[in-house]
Design an enzyme around this catalytic site. Structure first.
Site, PDB file in Angstrom:
ATOM      1  N   GLY A   1      -0.005   1.410   4.819  1.00 53.07           N
ATOM      2  CA  GLY A   1      -0.300   1.865   2.793  1.00 53.07           C
ATOM      3  C   GLY A   1      -0.121   1.277   1.938  1.00 53.07           C
ATOM      4  O   GLY A   1      -0.123  -0.429   2.409  1.00 53.07           O
TER       5      GLY A   1
ATOM      6  N   ASP B   1      -1.126  -1.088  -1.023  1.00 51.68           N
ATOM      7  CA  ASP B   1      -2.470  -2.103  -2.420  1.00 51.68           C
ATOM      8  C   ASP B   1      -1.641  -4.032  -1.058  1.00 51.68           C
ATOM      9  O   ASP B   1      -1.697  -3.952  -0.314  1.00 51.68           O
ATOM     10  CB  ASP B   1      -1.964  -2.401  -2.847  1.00 51.68           C
ATOM     11  CG  ASP B   1      -3.538  -2.240  -3.548  1.00 51.68           C
ATOM     12  OD1 ASP B   1      -4.332  -3.706  -3.294  1.00 51.68           O
ATOM     13  OD2 ASP B   1      -4.427  -1.660  -4.819  1.00 51.68           O
ATOM     14  N   ILE B   2      -1.941  -4.733  -1.798  1.00 55.03           N
ATOM     15  CA  ILE B   2      -2.391  -5.855  -1.917  1.00 55.03           C
ATOM     16  C   ILE B   2      -1.038  -6.622  -1.881  1.00 55.03           C
ATOM     17  O   ILE B   2      -0.094  -6.319  -2.426  1.00 55.03           O
ATOM     18  CB  ILE B   2      -3.154  -7.013  -2.040  1.00 55.03           C
ATOM     19  CG1 ILE B   2      -3.342  -7.873  -1.539  1.00 55.03           C
ATOM     20  CG2 ILE B   2      -2.594  -7.259  -3.657  1.00 55.03           C
ATOM     21  CD1 ILE B   2      -4.480  -9.189  -1.569  1.00 55.03           C
TER      22      ILE B   2
ATOM     23  N   TYR C   1       1.805 -10.119  -0.661  1.00 54.68           N
ATOM     24  CA  TYR C   1       2.096 -11.231   0.401  1.00 54.68           C
ATOM     25  C   TYR C   1       3.425 -11.600   1.144  1.00 54.68           C
ATOM     26  O   TYR C   1       4.268 -11.286   0.776  1.00 54.68           O
ATOM     27  CB  TYR C   1       2.785 -12.433  -0.946  1.00 54.68           C
ATOM     28  CG  TYR C   1       2.970 -14.192  -1.182  1.00 54.68           C
ATOM     29  CD1 TYR C   1       2.012 -15.018  -0.004  1.00 54.68           C
ATOM     30  CD2 TYR C   1       4.158 -14.372  -1.076  1.00 54.68           C
ATOM     31  CE1 TYR C   1       2.410 -15.302   0.470  1.00 54.68           C
ATOM     32  CE2 TYR C   1       4.681 -15.707  -0.583  1.00 54.68           C
ATOM     33  CZ  TYR C   1       3.628 -16.107   0.220  1.00 54.68           C
ATOM     34  OH  TYR C   1       4.601 -17.204   0.881  1.00 54.68           O
TER      35      TYR C   1
ATOM     36  N   LEU D   1       7.708  -2.410   0.547  1.00 50.31           N
ATOM     37  CA  LEU D   1       6.687  -1.438   1.610  1.00 50.31           C
ATOM     38  C   LEU D   1       5.843  -0.450   1.996  1.00 50.31           C
ATOM     39  O   LEU D   1       5.411  -0.596   0.965  1.00 50.31           O
ATOM     40  CB  LEU D   1       8.347  -0.242   1.538  1.00 50.31           C
ATOM     41  CG  LEU D   1       9.850  -0.539   2.061  1.00 50.31           C
ATOM     42  CD1 LEU D   1      10.805  -1.085   0.624  1.00 50.31           C
ATOM     43  CD2 LEU D   1      10.763   0.827   2.118  1.00 50.31           C
ATOM     44  N   GLY D   2       6.345  -0.891   3.194  1.00 45.92           N
ATOM     45  CA  GLY D   2       4.588  -0.412   3.540  1.00 45.92           C
ATOM     46  C   GLY D   2       4.138   0.338   4.659  1.00 45.92           C
ATOM     47  O   GLY D   2       5.130  -0.321   5.398  1.00 45.92           O
TER      48      GLY D   2
ATOM     49  N   CYS E   1       0.585  -5.517  -5.144  1.00 46.58           N
ATOM     50  CA  CYS E   1       0.828  -4.002  -4.911  1.00 46.58           C
ATOM     51  C   CYS E   1       0.018  -3.061  -5.916  1.00 46.58           C
ATOM     52  O   CYS E   1       0.060  -1.864  -5.938  1.00 46.58           O
ATOM     53  CB  CYS E   1       2.567  -3.628  -4.893  1.00 46.58           C
ATOM     54  SG  CYS E   1       2.902  -4.303  -3.444  1.00 46.58           S
TER      55      CYS E   1
END
Length: 238
Positions: free
Chosen positions: A95, A97-98, A100, A168-169, A198
């Site tokens: 889950g 977004d982007i 690094y 976090l993801g 994110c």
């Protein structure tokens, strides 16, 4: 819950590892746990095997990863220029977004069966955040959460000063979790300028190094963070 609940967890530090290699490694652990759960379906309770749990720490060479709900326009740098900054780019099935990843950042992949602990994704995320918050407190830095946004933040209640120090993801399947967190200890923060971190336009990113004004011993932080995670989840190290 599992008939055989197992809080024993194997901690593995794989060091600086190419993102794809680390992905393949954690995916193999993830599939192994799922295979055990599948096999258990056909067995009586007293014959079922306990599922394993792993906490994997690593660093990655410069890489940008985009979650399944993310927007590619949040990668600001043109893809054809990624090689110029020694970075790679991946779409992934977590889950978020982007984000690094790079040297000086602790990337944690808890590959665990939540049925060994509790079956609550929200609680899982809050426990991971709390472990980082408690780690920062060891360095006299007060951190917290930003309402409606995952991760760990400094000054989250001040719109002008709020800055993110840990992203976090997570992905789960049949209560088995993979992916995890990225904690900025000594990374090159310039790389966050190549993305909208994110997907959040108006918030800054920081690191332990930036907040303290000095480089921090990464191994020391790992040991503190590892223990904070153990306490949060009541794990037993193998």
């Amino acid at each position: 819950m599992n008939p055989v609940q197992n809080k024993k967890t194997r901690f593995i530090d794989i060091g600086l590892k190419d993102y794809q290699q680390a992905w393949d490694y954690q995916a193999s652990l993830f599939e192994q746990i799922l295979a055990t759960k599948t096999a258990n379906r056909d067995l009586p309770a007293d014959a079922q095997q306990a599922t394993d749990n792993y906490l994997v720490f690593c660093e990655h060479p410069h890489v940008f990863t985009l979650g399944k709900s993310g927007h590619e326009e949040n990668l600001i740098i043109p893809k054809e220029e990624l090689a110029d900054v020694q970075a790679t780019y991946y779409r992934v099935n977590r889950g978020g977004d982007i984000t690094y990843h790079g040297p000086g950042q602790i990337v944690g992949y808890p590959v665990i069966d939540l049925e060994n602990f509790f079956t609550d994704i929200h609680r899982y995320m809050r426990f991971m955040e709390e472990a980082v918050i408690q780690t920062l407190r060891e360095y006299k830095i007060e951190a917290g959460r930003s309402p409606g946004q995952t991760g760990v933040w400094l000054d989250p209640d001040d719109a002008h000063r709020a800055r993110k120090i840990c992203a976090l993801g997570v992905r789960t399947s049949r209560w088995v979790a993979m992916h995890g967190f990225a904690f900025n200890v000594n990374p090159d923060l310039r790389y966050f300028g190549y993305i909208v971190p994110c997907g959040i336009q108006d918030k800054a990113v920081t690191s332990l190094e930036k907040e303290l004004g000095r480089k921090v011993d990464l191994e020391e932080v790992k040991q503190i963070l590892k223990e904070k995670i153990r306490v949060q989840f009541d794990m037993e190290w193998l």
